[in-house]
Write a protein that holds these residues in place. Structure first.
Motif, PDB file in Angstrom:
ATOM      1  N   GLY A 143       0.821  -1.200   0.000  1.00 46.86           N
ATOM      2  CA  GLY A 143       0.000   0.000   0.000  1.00 46.86           C
ATOM      3  C   GLY A 143       0.850   1.242   0.000  1.00 46.86           C
ATOM      4  N   LEU A 144       0.195   2.353   0.279  1.00 47.45           N
ATOM      5  CA  LEU A 144       0.849   3.658   0.337  1.00 47.45           C
ATOM      6  C   LEU A 144       1.087   4.015   1.802  1.00 47.45           C
ATOM      7  CD1 LEU A 144       1.770   6.363  -0.939  1.00 47.45           C
ATOM      8  CD2 LEU A 144      -0.629   7.099  -0.796  1.00 47.45           C
ATOM      9  N   VAL A 145       2.310   4.400   2.111  1.00 47.27           N
ATOM     10  CA  VAL A 145       2.655   4.768   3.487  1.00 47.27           C
ATOM     11  C   VAL A 145       3.586   5.958   3.455  1.00 47.27           C
ATOM     12  CG1 VAL A 145       4.588   3.130   3.569  1.00 47.27           C
ATOM     13  CG2 VAL A 145       3.476   3.840   5.694  1.00 47.27           C
ATOM     14  N   GLN A 146       3.505   6.773   4.468  1.00 44.07           N
ATOM     15  CA  GLN A 146       4.384   7.941   4.553  1.00 44.07           C
ATOM     16  C   GLN A 146       5.778   7.532   5.017  1.00 44.07           C
ATOM     17  OE1 GLN A 146       2.459  10.829   7.081  1.00 44.07           O
ATOM     18  NE2 GLN A 146       1.200  11.603   5.398  1.00 44.07           N
ATOM     19  N   PRO A 147       6.780   8.316   4.673  1.00 46.77           N
ATOM     20  CA  PRO A 147       8.127   8.033   5.181  1.00 46.77           C
ATOM     21  C   PRO A 147       8.135   7.935   6.706  1.00 46.77           C
ATOM     22  CG  PRO A 147       8.232   9.678   3.463  1.00 46.77           C
ATOM     23  CD  PRO A 147       6.773   9.460   3.739  1.00 46.77           C
ATOM     24  N   GLY A 148       8.859   6.947   7.196  1.00 43.54           N
ATOM     25  CA  GLY A 148       8.881   6.679   8.638  1.00 43.54           C
ATOM     26  C   GLY A 148       7.808   5.730   9.105  1.00 43.54           C
ATOM     27  N   GLY A 149       6.882   5.416   8.223  1.00 42.60           N
ATOM     28  CA  GLY A 149       5.793   4.531   8.593  1.00 42.60           C
ATOM     29  C   GLY A 149       6.162   3.064   8.495  1.00 42.60           C
ATOM     30  N   SER A 150       5.165   2.223   8.738  1.00 34.74           N
ATOM     31  CA  SER A 150       5.366   0.776   8.755  1.00 34.74           C
ATOM     32  C   SER A 150       4.306   0.068   7.922  1.00 34.74           C
ATOM     33  CB  SER A 150       5.287   0.244  10.191  1.00 34.74           C
ATOM     34  OG  SER A 150       6.293   0.792  11.007  1.00 34.74           O
ATOM     35  N   THR A 200      11.362   4.311   3.918  1.00 34.68           N
ATOM     36  CA  THR A 200      11.835   5.482   3.189  1.00 34.68           C
ATOM     37  C   THR A 200      11.364   5.380   1.739  1.00 34.68           C
ATOM     38  OG1 THR A 200      13.905   4.563   2.350  1.00 34.68           O
ATOM     39  CG2 THR A 200      13.921   5.386   4.621  1.00 34.68           C
ATOM     40  N   PRO A 201      11.400   6.482   1.003  1.00 34.34           N
ATOM     41  CA  PRO A 201      11.004   6.406  -0.410  1.00 34.34           C
ATOM     42  C   PRO A 201      11.825   5.387  -1.200  1.00 34.34           C
ATOM     43  CG  PRO A 201      11.036   8.672   0.310  1.00 34.34           C
ATOM     44  CD  PRO A 201      11.604   7.866   1.449  1.00 34.34           C
ATOM     45  N   GLU A 202      13.038   5.119  -0.759  1.00 36.62           N
ATOM     46  CA  GLU A 202      13.883   4.136  -1.454  1.00 36.62           C
ATOM     47  C   GLU A 202      13.359   2.708  -1.305  1.00 36.62           C
ATOM     48  OE1 GLU A 202      15.562   7.779  -1.434  1.00 36.62           O
ATOM     49  OE2 GLU A 202      15.174   6.691   0.440  1.00 36.62           O
ATOM     50  N   ASP A 203      12.429   2.499  -0.415  1.00 41.84           N
ATOM     51  CA  ASP A 203      11.817   1.177  -0.246  1.00 41.84           C
ATOM     52  C   ASP A 203      10.648   0.958  -1.208  1.00 41.84           C
ATOM     53  OD1 ASP A 203      12.309   1.697   3.231  1.00 41.84           O
ATOM     54  OD2 ASP A 203      13.473   0.323   1.958  1.00 41.84           O
ATOM     55  N   THR A 204      10.296   1.981  -1.957  1.00 40.01           N
ATOM     56  CA  THR A 204       9.203   1.855  -2.920  1.00 40.01           C
ATOM     57  C   THR A 204       9.553   0.830  -3.988  1.00 40.01           C
ATOM     58  OG1 THR A 204       8.429   4.112  -2.568  1.00 40.01           O
ATOM     59  CG2 THR A 204       7.867   3.071  -4.672  1.00 40.01           C
ATOM     60  N   ALA A 205       8.702  -0.155  -4.153  1.00 38.51           N
ATOM     61  CA  ALA A 205       8.958  -1.229  -5.109  1.00 38.51           C
ATOM     62  C   ALA A 205       7.783  -2.193  -5.100  1.00 38.51           C
ATOM     63  CB  ALA A 205      10.236  -1.989  -4.745  1.00 38.51           C
ATOM     64  N   VAL A 206       7.787  -3.104  -6.054  1.00 35.96           N
ATOM     65  CA  VAL A 206       6.902  -4.261  -5.977  1.00 35.96           C
ATOM     66  C   VAL A 206       7.662  -5.334  -5.197  1.00 35.96           C
ATOM     67  CG1 VAL A 206       5.652  -6.037  -7.248  1.00 35.96           C
ATOM     68  CG2 VAL A 206       5.789  -3.701  -8.158  1.00 35.96           C
ATOM     69  N   TYR A 207       7.005  -5.880  -4.190  1.00 34.20           N
ATOM     70  CA  TYR A 207       7.621  -6.883  -3.328  1.00 34.20           C
ATOM     71  C   TYR A 207       7.061  -8.258  -3.681  1.00 34.20           C
ATOM     72  CZ  TYR A 207       9.830  -3.362  -0.414  1.00 34.20           C
ATOM     73  OH  TYR A 207      10.641  -2.338   0.049  1.00 34.20           O
ATOM     74  N   GLN A 210       2.481  -4.078  -4.364  1.00 41.08           N
ATOM     75  CA  GLN A 210       3.117  -2.767  -4.501  1.00 41.08           C
ATOM     76  C   GLN A 210       3.243  -2.093  -3.139  1.00 41.08           C
ATOM     77  OE1 GLN A 210       4.264  -0.985  -7.411  1.00 41.08           O
ATOM     78  NE2 GLN A 210       5.086   0.360  -5.813  1.00 41.08           N
ATOM     79  N   VAL A 211       4.430  -1.586  -2.860  1.00 37.76           N
ATOM     80  CA  VAL A 211       4.674  -0.757  -1.688  1.00 37.76           C
ATOM     81  C   VAL A 211       5.150   0.599  -2.182  1.00 37.76           C
ATOM     82  CG1 VAL A 211       6.126  -0.414   0.341  1.00 37.76           C
ATOM     83  CG2 VAL A 211       5.202  -2.684  -0.163  1.00 37.76           C
ATOM     84  N   THR A 212       4.467   1.644  -1.780  1.00 39.44           N
ATOM     85  CA  THR A 212       4.827   3.002  -2.155  1.00 39.44           C
ATOM     86  C   THR A 212       5.015   3.821  -0.894  1.00 39.44           C
ATOM     87  OG1 THR A 212       3.547   2.823  -4.204  1.00 39.44           O
ATOM     88  CG2 THR A 212       4.170   5.034  -3.479  1.00 39.44           C
ATOM     89  N   VAL A 213       6.191   4.413  -0.777  1.00 36.82           N
ATOM     90  CA  VAL A 213       6.501   5.248   0.376  1.00 36.82           C
ATOM     91  C   VAL A 213       6.624   6.681  -0.117  1.00 36.82           C
ATOM     92  CG1 VAL A 213       8.023   5.625   2.345  1.00 36.82           C
ATOM     93  CG2 VAL A 213       7.746   3.317   1.393  1.00 36.82           C
ATOM     94  N   SER A 214       5.680   7.504   0.285  1.00 36.14           N
ATOM     95  CA  SER A 214       5.640   8.868  -0.224  1.00 36.14           C
ATOM     96  C   SER A 214       4.831   9.735   0.722  1.00 36.14           C
ATOM     97  CB  SER A 214       5.014   8.889  -1.622  1.00 36.14           C
ATOM     98  OG  SER A 214       4.863  10.221  -2.076  1.00 36.14           O
ATOM     99  N   SER A 215       5.228  11.006   0.787  1.00 40.37           N
ATOM    100  CA  SER A 215       4.460  11.958   1.583  1.00 40.37           C
ATOM    101  C   SER A 215       3.438  12.675   0.725  1.00 40.37           C
ATOM    102  CB  SER A 215       5.407  12.956   2.249  1.00 40.37           C
ATOM    103  OG  SER A 215       6.229  13.591   1.272  1.00 40.37           O
TER     104      SER A 215
END
Length: 122
Positions: free
Chosen positions: A10-17, A85-92, A117-122
């Protein structure tokens, strides 16, 4: 034959889990790994766990932030991801291998899920 199905992205903000889940059906006595692939990049190994669940290994980029676990009774494998972090954004993807491969060589993994899909974004 083994089938793997991921969920929990899913979509999560930076620092989230987030916690990703992978359910395995069929013959399930395999090492399970999580890989990820960002757009335009190669598929990289993130973490793996042995058949017994006693051994685990992590890529340097996620050490101390991600935790892999497995519930052998329910054929579930989890990836708890913290401090994203945004660098963790990827398909897992979760993948299964008959060997405990800490080099994360994709060719040693015989079965793959469809990815989440994992998206890390504010």
């Amino acid at each position: 034959q083994l089938q793997l199905v991921e969920s929990g992205g899913g979509l999560v903000q930076p620092g989230g889990s987030l916690r990703l889940s992978c359910v395995a059906s069929g013959f399930t006595d395999y090492t399970i790994a999580w890989f990820r692939q960002a757009p335009g990049k190669e598929r990289d190994g993130v973490s793996c766990i042995s058949r017994s669940g006693m051994l685990s290994h992590y890529a340097d980029s996620v050490k101390g932030r991600f935790t892999i676990s497995r519930d052998r009774w329910n054929n579930m494998i989890y990836l708890q991801m913290n401090n994203l972090t945004p660098e963790d954004t990827a398909v897992y993807y979760c993948a299964a291998s008959q060997t405990y491969d800490t080099l994360f060589s994709p060719e040693t993994y015989e079965y793959w899920g469809q990815g989440t899909q994992v998206t890390v974004s504010s």
